[in-house]
Design a protein around this motif. Structure first.
Motif: not given
Ligand code: FO1
Length: 307
Positions: A91, A84-86, A150-151, A33, A47-48, A63, A147, A8-9, A196, A44-45
């Motif tokens: 990316d 909805w998932f950007r 949350w999203v 996730d 890649d972050t 992210w 996702q 996570g972030t 996470s 996502p995690d």
């Molecule tokens: N988080 C959002 O709140 N909105 C999104 O549209 C979104 C897209 C996205 C695309 C790629 C990626 O690697 C992460 C993205 N995230 C987005 C973050 C993600 O939901 C969270 O960072 C993790 O899943 C938290 O564990």
């Protein structure tokens, strides 16, 4: 050697800080996730952390890639697809390449290793497992992927329960277990304890290893008082019947942690945390910039890394 459990972030800040200080760092990433979307496997995690260590992460959002465009997504919308998932245009490449390599039979671990080398990242990044596990949120509006909750649904539906689907059948990464075994210090990042860190520490072989290394495991609280530093940690903890406070975090990590770093404003929880046999250490845990990240990571290394 230091191993960081991350997802996570919130965790990426600590990953960035530790990577600047320690040359021998491995990061075990959450994978629950991960999702299949548009025929692509999105992690996502992982890649972050990858983008964070490659210094291309969009730090404001936490992210995706800084300065990315969303033309692909616009076109998907035109074609009546889910948007909805950007997923950004730059990316998109990592999801495409990863999916193709998975289809060729490569493991998620080997793909993640290949990608981090492409980005010239020296820190090892290890998915907690090569299997697909997903955090499912059971709500009054139905059962959904984390996702989607949350999203897509903006964390609005009322939560009835949270589970890690597939965890019983999954094997933890043997490399991840070995890294925990051989590390001088294991750090649990200030990530969401449920979504996470929860899936990583719920894998039996990882948990067993952490239990036996408990003396060398330190966690950083993701909460100050009852509030999360970022994201829905409080919400998920309460939904799981865990008090949303540094004490709740300590209770959640009771079997695997001997030290907990908490905010300097949270002295009131110390006595209760000590009663669990966990030592507390107070400092500034808010990481608003690179200086904060390095300061907190230096604090951790100086205090706990006795190697
Ligand atoms: N988080 C959002 O709140 N909105 C999104 O549209 C979104 C897209 C996205 C695309 C790629 C990626 O690697 C992460 C993205 N995230 C987005 C973050 C993600 O939901 C969270 O960072 C993790 O899943 C938290 O564990």
């Amino acid at each position: 050697m230091i191993t960081l459990l991350a997802g996570g972030t919130g965790s990426v800040k600590m990953a960035r800080g530790l990577s600047k200080i320690s040359e021998d760092l491995a990061i075990i990433s959450n994978i629950a996730d991960n999702l299949w979307l548009h025929g692509l496997y999105v992690c996502p995690d992982i890649d972050t952390i990858t983008y964070g260590l490659a210094d291309i992460l969009d730090k404001d959002r936490g992210w995706g890639i800084a300065g990315d465009s969303f033309m692909f997504l616009e076109q998907m919308k035109t074609l009546g697809q889910e948007y909805w998932f950007r997923i950004g245009d730059r990316d998109l490449a990592i999801h495409l390449v990863r999916t193709n390599l998975l289809k060729e039979g490569k493991s998620l671990s080997s793909i993640t290793e290949w990608i981090r080398k492409k980005f010239s990242i020296s820190t090892r990044i290890l998915p907690a497992s090569d299997s697909h596990i997903e955090t499912r949120i059971e709500t009054t509006q139905g059962d959904m992927h984390i996702q989607e909750y949350w999203v897509k649904n903006h964390a609005k539906p009322e939560i009835k329960g949270i589970r890690y689907e597939g965890i019983k059948e999954a094997n933890a990464s043997t490399k991840a277990v070995e890294f925990i075994r051989n590390s001088d210090l294991v750090v649990i990042a200030p990530g969401n304890p449920i979504s996470s860190i929860g899936p990583i520490i719920s894998m039996p072989s990882i948990r067993k290893e952490l239990e036996s290394r408990k003396r060398d495991v330190v966690a950083i609280s993701p909460l100050i008082g009852n509030s999360a530093l970022s994201g829905p940690a409080s919400k998920y903890m309460e939904a799981m019947g865990i008090e949303s406070s540094p004490y709740g975090v300590a209770l959640h990590y009771e079997d695997i942690v001997s030290n907990l770093v908490i905010s300097e404003f949270d002295a009131e929880y110390e006595k209760k945390i000590h009663s669990l046999g966990i030592k507390t250490h107070k400092t500034n845990i808010v990481m608003q910039n690179v200086q904060d990240e390095i300061q907190l990571c230096n604090y951790i290394i100086n205090k706990f890394n006795n190697a």
